[in-house]
Design a protein around this motif. Structure first.
Motif, PDB file in Angstrom:
ATOM      1  N   ALA A 108       0.817  -1.011  -0.206  1.00 35.01           N
ATOM      2  CA  ALA A 108      -0.116   0.004   0.058  1.00 35.01           C
ATOM      3  C   ALA A 108       0.910   1.422  -0.001  1.00 35.01           C
ATOM      4  O   ALA A 108       0.349   2.376  -0.516  1.00 35.01           O
ATOM      5  CB  ALA A 108      -0.910   0.037   1.307  1.00 35.01           C
ATOM      6  N   LEU A 109       2.010   1.092   0.421  1.00 33.39           N
ATOM      7  CA  LEU A 109       3.026   2.191   0.444  1.00 33.39           C
ATOM      8  C   LEU A 109       3.386   2.681  -0.718  1.00 33.39           C
ATOM      9  O   LEU A 109       3.934   3.914  -1.080  1.00 33.39           O
ATOM     10  CB  LEU A 109       4.180   1.948   1.396  1.00 33.39           C
ATOM     11  N   ILE A 110       3.493   1.996  -1.842  1.00 34.88           N
ATOM     12  CA  ILE A 110       3.882   2.109  -3.448  1.00 34.88           C
ATOM     13  C   ILE A 110       2.731   2.083  -4.293  1.00 34.88           C
ATOM     14  O   ILE A 110       2.819   2.660  -5.198  1.00 34.88           O
ATOM     15  CB  ILE A 110       4.912   1.064  -3.709  1.00 34.88           C
ATOM     16  N   ALA A 111       1.432   1.945  -3.799  1.00 30.77           N
ATOM     17  CA  ALA A 111       0.606   2.027  -4.864  1.00 30.77           C
ATOM     18  C   ALA A 111      -0.306   3.395  -4.814  1.00 30.77           C
ATOM     19  O   ALA A 111      -0.165   4.121  -3.787  1.00 30.77           O
ATOM     20  CB  ALA A 111      -0.714   0.860  -4.279  1.00 30.77           C
ATOM     21  N   PRO A 112      -0.663   3.740  -6.257  1.00 31.04           N
ATOM     22  CA  PRO A 112      -1.319   5.190  -6.466  1.00 31.04           C
ATOM     23  C   PRO A 112      -2.669   5.285  -5.515  1.00 31.04           C
ATOM     24  O   PRO A 112      -2.795   6.373  -4.851  1.00 31.04           O
ATOM     25  CB  PRO A 112      -1.573   5.013  -7.688  1.00 31.04           C
ATOM     26  N   THR A 113      -3.163   4.041  -5.306  1.00 25.34           N
ATOM     27  CA  THR A 113      -4.536   3.912  -4.561  1.00 25.34           C
ATOM     28  C   THR A 113      -4.198   2.826  -3.573  1.00 25.34           C
ATOM     29  O   THR A 113      -4.498   1.662  -3.581  1.00 25.34           O
ATOM     30  CB  THR A 113      -5.685   3.878  -5.584  1.00 25.34           C
ATOM     31  N   PRO A 114      -3.655   3.288  -2.333  1.00 23.72           N
ATOM     32  CA  PRO A 114      -3.393   2.510  -1.202  1.00 23.72           C
ATOM     33  C   PRO A 114      -4.536   1.496  -0.866  1.00 23.72           C
ATOM     34  O   PRO A 114      -4.145   0.291  -0.490  1.00 23.72           O
ATOM     35  CB  PRO A 114      -2.938   3.472  -0.214  1.00 23.72           C
ATOM     36  N   LEU A 115      -5.813   1.989  -0.825  1.00 27.98           N
ATOM     37  CA  LEU A 115      -6.969   1.183  -0.422  1.00 27.98           C
ATOM     38  C   LEU A 115      -7.117  -0.162  -1.460  1.00 27.98           C
ATOM     39  O   LEU A 115      -7.586  -1.069  -1.009  1.00 27.98           O
ATOM     40  CB  LEU A 115      -8.381   2.067  -0.574  1.00 27.98           C
ATOM     41  N   LEU A 116      -6.558  -0.032  -2.679  1.00 26.87           N
ATOM     42  CA  LEU A 116      -6.678  -1.237  -3.617  1.00 26.87           C
ATOM     43  C   LEU A 116      -5.828  -2.395  -2.912  1.00 26.87           C
ATOM     44  O   LEU A 116      -6.155  -3.607  -2.834  1.00 26.87           O
ATOM     45  CB  LEU A 116      -6.280  -1.002  -4.812  1.00 26.87           C
ATOM     46  N   ALA A 117      -4.773  -1.918  -2.341  1.00 27.73           N
ATOM     47  CA  ALA A 117      -3.594  -2.925  -2.005  1.00 27.73           C
ATOM     48  C   ALA A 117      -4.427  -3.637  -0.738  1.00 27.73           C
ATOM     49  O   ALA A 117      -4.149  -4.674  -0.216  1.00 27.73           O
ATOM     50  CB  ALA A 117      -2.262  -2.322  -1.699  1.00 27.73           C
TER      51      ALA A 117
END
Length: 203
Positions: A108-117
């Motif tokens: 989630a730290l690297i995802a543009p949308t952390p909620l998806l992770a």
């Protein structure tokens, strides 16, 4: 449904020579399960702390492979050396979801949308919960794919390698997590359908 889990028996055969040594050392299945969970938590904390460094991402596939080996070893110790117990069953199932959360939430730290992770981790919990419901409903514990535990480890390991090689791949993370979410929902449906079919046959 095709899944990496189908290779489990061959993987276990390669690990079997270790069992005798572990038994002689007094290492029990629950010891292995706890070690796998605690080491996963430790590795996850490293990912959280050093998410901007390529090293923890580069080594994650190796750690995931080690974790898969430990998961196979604890099961073989329990079944083949008379170490099965209710506590072991609880540790095995709980340890898997705790380890998954520790190792996969840092994405989630690297995802543009952390909620998806985060959603992918929650859906992974759901797949395992449905699988565990099998024995409660007159069926077997279900491990159906296409995105079971082993498949997820492969996918996250590949993603980690890509991040280590080029952090720019993170811009595509949302697409990867969206696809993973769809596969996880499909996995939930497959496991539920298999439980219903198996349970109906026993009625």
């Amino acid at each position: 449904m095709v899944s990496i889990y189908q290779l489990k028996s061959r993987f276990q055969q390669g690990l079997r020579p270790l069992l005798g040594t572990l038994v002689k050392l007094g290492i029990r299945a629950n010891h292995v399960t706890l070690f796998a969970m605690l080491s996963s938590i430790g590795y996850g904390l490293w990912l959280w702390r050093d998410a901007g460094s390529p090293l923890p991402w580069a080594l994650l596939p190796l750690f995931l492979f080690l974790r898969m080996a430990l998961n196979a070893i604890d099961g073989m110790l329990a079944r083949e050396h008379g170490q099965q117990s209710c506590l072991g069953g609880i540790l095995n199932e709980a340890g898997d979801v705790v380890s998954d959360a520790a190792l996969y939430l840092p994405f989630a730290l690297i995802a543009p949308t952390p909620l998806l992770a985060v959603l992918c981790v929650l859906l992974a919990f759901l797949t395992e919960y449905i699988g565990v419901l099998g024995p409660m409903l007159g069926a077997s514990r279900r491990y159906d794919g296409p995105f079971g535990k082993s498949d997820r480890a492969f996918a996250y390991g590949l993603g980690a390698l890509l991040l280590a090689w080029n952090p720019g791949w993170a811009v595509l993370a949302d697409w990867a997590f969206a696809a993973a979410s769809a596969l996880l929902l499909f996995t939930c449906a497959n496991r539920a359908r298999a439980i219903l079919a198996e349970g109906d046959k026993r009625v």
